[in-house]
Design an enzyme around this catalytic site. Structure first.
Site, PDB file in Angstrom:
ATOM      1  N   GLN A 138     -20.728 -27.690  47.009  1.00 26.07           N
ATOM      2  CA  GLN A 138     -19.520 -26.959  47.378  1.00 26.07           C
ATOM      3  C   GLN A 138     -19.001 -26.138  46.192  1.00 26.07           C
ATOM      4  OE1 GLN A 138     -16.752 -30.186  48.236  1.00 26.07           O
ATOM      5  NE2 GLN A 138     -17.645 -31.309  46.526  1.00 26.07           N
ATOM      6  N   TYR A 167       0.860 -38.076  49.224  1.00 23.65           N
ATOM      7  CA  TYR A 167      -0.408 -38.248  49.955  1.00 23.65           C
ATOM      8  C   TYR A 167      -1.064 -39.571  49.561  1.00 23.65           C
ATOM      9  CZ  TYR A 167      -5.244 -37.419  51.428  1.00 23.65           C
ATOM     10  OH  TYR A 167      -6.486 -37.530  52.013  1.00 23.65           O
ATOM     11  N   ASP A 191     -11.110 -37.266  43.497  1.00 23.17           N
ATOM     12  CA  ASP A 191     -10.098 -36.816  42.542  1.00 23.17           C
ATOM     13  C   ASP A 191      -9.543 -37.967  41.710  1.00 23.17           C
ATOM     14  OD1 ASP A 191      -7.676 -37.954  44.096  1.00 23.17           O
ATOM     15  OD2 ASP A 191      -8.607 -36.624  45.569  1.00 23.17           O
ATOM     16  N   ASP A 247     -24.426 -42.185  48.520  1.00 18.15           N
ATOM     17  CA  ASP A 247     -24.058 -41.930  49.902  1.00 18.15           C
ATOM     18  C   ASP A 247     -23.391 -43.185  50.448  1.00 18.15           C
ATOM     19  OD1 ASP A 247     -24.011 -41.598  52.699  1.00 18.15           O
ATOM     20  OD2 ASP A 247     -25.725 -40.246  52.628  1.00 18.15           O
ATOM     21  N   CYS A 248     -22.207 -43.031  51.033  1.00 22.77           N
ATOM     22  CA  CYS A 248     -21.446 -44.208  51.448  1.00 22.77           C
ATOM     23  C   CYS A 248     -22.072 -44.938  52.631  1.00 22.77           C
ATOM     24  CB  CYS A 248     -20.007 -43.827  51.774  1.00 22.77           C
ATOM     25  SG  CYS A 248     -19.812 -42.870  53.276  1.00 22.77           S
ATOM     26  N   ASP A 268     -11.017 -41.674  52.480  1.00 25.96           N
ATOM     27  CA  ASP A 268     -10.498 -40.379  52.021  1.00 25.96           C
ATOM     28  C   ASP A 268     -11.615 -39.340  52.022  1.00 25.96           C
ATOM     29  OD1 ASP A 268      -8.416 -38.732  51.075  1.00 25.96           O
ATOM     30  OD2 ASP A 268      -9.084 -38.988  49.014  1.00 25.96           O
ATOM     31  N   TYR A 343       0.492 -29.066  50.577  1.00 23.34           N
ATOM     32  CA  TYR A 343      -0.029 -28.664  51.886  1.00 23.34           C
ATOM     33  C   TYR A 343       0.953 -27.746  52.603  1.00 23.34           C
ATOM     34  CZ  TYR A 343      -3.624 -32.338  51.576  1.00 23.34           C
ATOM     35  OH  TYR A 343      -4.684 -33.132  51.205  1.00 23.34           O
ATOM     36  N   GLU A 345       2.975 -28.572  54.822  1.00 16.77           N
ATOM     37  CA  GLU A 345       2.998 -28.977  56.220  1.00 16.77           C
ATOM     38  C   GLU A 345       3.054 -30.498  56.289  1.00 16.77           C
ATOM     39  OE1 GLU A 345      -0.624 -27.659  58.172  1.00 16.77           O
ATOM     40  OE2 GLU A 345      -1.722 -27.819  56.300  1.00 16.77           O
TER      41      GLU A 345
END
Length: 359
Positions: A138, A167, A191, A247-248, A268, A343, A345
């Site tokens: 990404q 959050y 994060d 990979d989870c 998350d 956000y 929102e």
């Protein structure tokens, strides 16, 4: 300009023409008979204006200029002021509404414009590009906002800002849970915000794992998002936590096979997808798989926390809740709505637990 009456397109055009001509702009007019006029005005420096006159009473003026300096902005404001004054003279109180939108800066070094989850365009007060790299998975951006601090943006999606403790608290149960001595599994959370806050609460062990967790996200956040993650990303192992860059799904399957159980599972990984066809969307299947595997490693009295999406996406949230009735074991859930600062929102968060059955 929104008028209280039908517009005489030719009269409006003739009234406004001198304003643009005074600027030395070249005019081209298109007439669609019953559909009004479009007049374009072009200046030698590349600036141009579009004047769209609709016969039902809507007049639109769009100005575009390459000038980003104060003088250029003043010139634009002066021209718009003249247009507004002339329209008020022409229609003598028959203007229902005048709406002037702020300028949009296109092609700037700093991109200030990011969409909300429900498709609205928001302009942020971004003043610095802190980090901008492409990983194998990404694009990773960390931008600085005067209001929100550094903001992590992954492939155009605003993920988390330094201001967004709301959050993190919400996806941990909003301060209602006791993590002391507990086993916790975090899915995603690259994060480091959730991990940092839980470690403060003296758990027995926190394991953080994600689907293709991106090392470059961790590297960027531990350097530029330290108000969010503290020092927990400096090392992949600490006294009461470990970070698995795996990979989870295989990890969850392995834990289920081993019989390893957790008091809390916090997902998350991704927001609830915006879709009206969950059976045709692999993201829904992925979420359902994660839910099933998470329930298999969740203790009978444990809790599963996850984000939903923006409160306006009611169809998507309803579809997600329908998925909860299709898991291998019966579950119950509650939800709360939290304002996440960056956000701009309201965001919905879910708490899910295994339904107690009578023996």
């Amino acid at each position: 300009f929104s008028l209280n009456l039908a517009a005489d397109c030719n009269a409006v055009l003739k009234a406004l023409q001198p304003i643009f001509q005074e600027q030395g702009m070249t005019e081209t007019v298109h007439n669609w008979e019953d559909h009004g006029y479009l007049a374009t005005y072009i200046k030698k420096n590349g600036s141009f204006a579009n004047l769209r006159i609709h016969p039902h009473g809507l007049v639109l003026v769009d100005l575009q200029s390459y000038n980003d300096h104060m003088k250029g902005r003043e010139e634009v404001d002066q021209l718009l002021n003249k247009v507004e004054e002339r329209m008020k003279e022409l229609f003598h109180g028959n203007i229902k509404r005048v709406k002037r939108l702020p300028a949009i800066l296109r092609g700037g070094v700093i991109d200030r414009y990011w969409p909300t989850a429900d498709g609205r365009l928001v302009e942020y007060d971004i003043d610095e590009v802190v980090y901008d790299e492409d990983s194998p998975f990404q694009n990773i951006k960390i931008l600085h906002s005067k209001q929100f601090g550094n903001i992590l943006i992954l492939s155009g999606d605003v993920n988390l800002a330094e201001s967004d403790l709301a959050y993190t608290k919400a996806i941990m149960g909003s301060g209602k849970e006791d993590y002391t001595g507990k086993e916790v599994l975090i899915l995603g959370g690259g994060d480091g915000g959730i991990l940092y806050e839980i470690v403060k609460l003296k758990p027995k062990m926190v394991t953080m794992v994600a689907s293709n967790i991106d090392q470059m996200v961790i590297d960027g956040c531990k350097k530029y998002m330290r108000k969010t993650c503290g020092d927990v990303l400096d090392n992949l192992r600490g006294e009461c936590y470990q970070v698995l860059i795996e990979d989870c799904i295989p990890v969850l399957k392995r834990y289920a096979k081993e019989g390893r159980m957790f008091d809390y599972v916090i997902n998350d990984l991704t927001a609830v997808p915006i879709s009206t066809s969950p059976e045709e969307d692999s993201t829904w299947e992925f979420l359902r798989l994660i839910l099933d595997l998470s329930m298999k490693v969740l203790k009978q009295d444990g809790k599963y926390f996850t984000q939903g999406n923006c409160i306006n996406l009611t169809d998507a949230l309803t579809l997600y809740e329908e998925q909860l009735s299709r898991l291998y074991c019966p579950v119950e859930f509650s939800k709360e709505t939290v304002c996440v600062p960056s956000y701009m929102e309201l965001w919905v968060f879910y708490t899910i637990w295994k339904k107690k059955t009578d023996i």
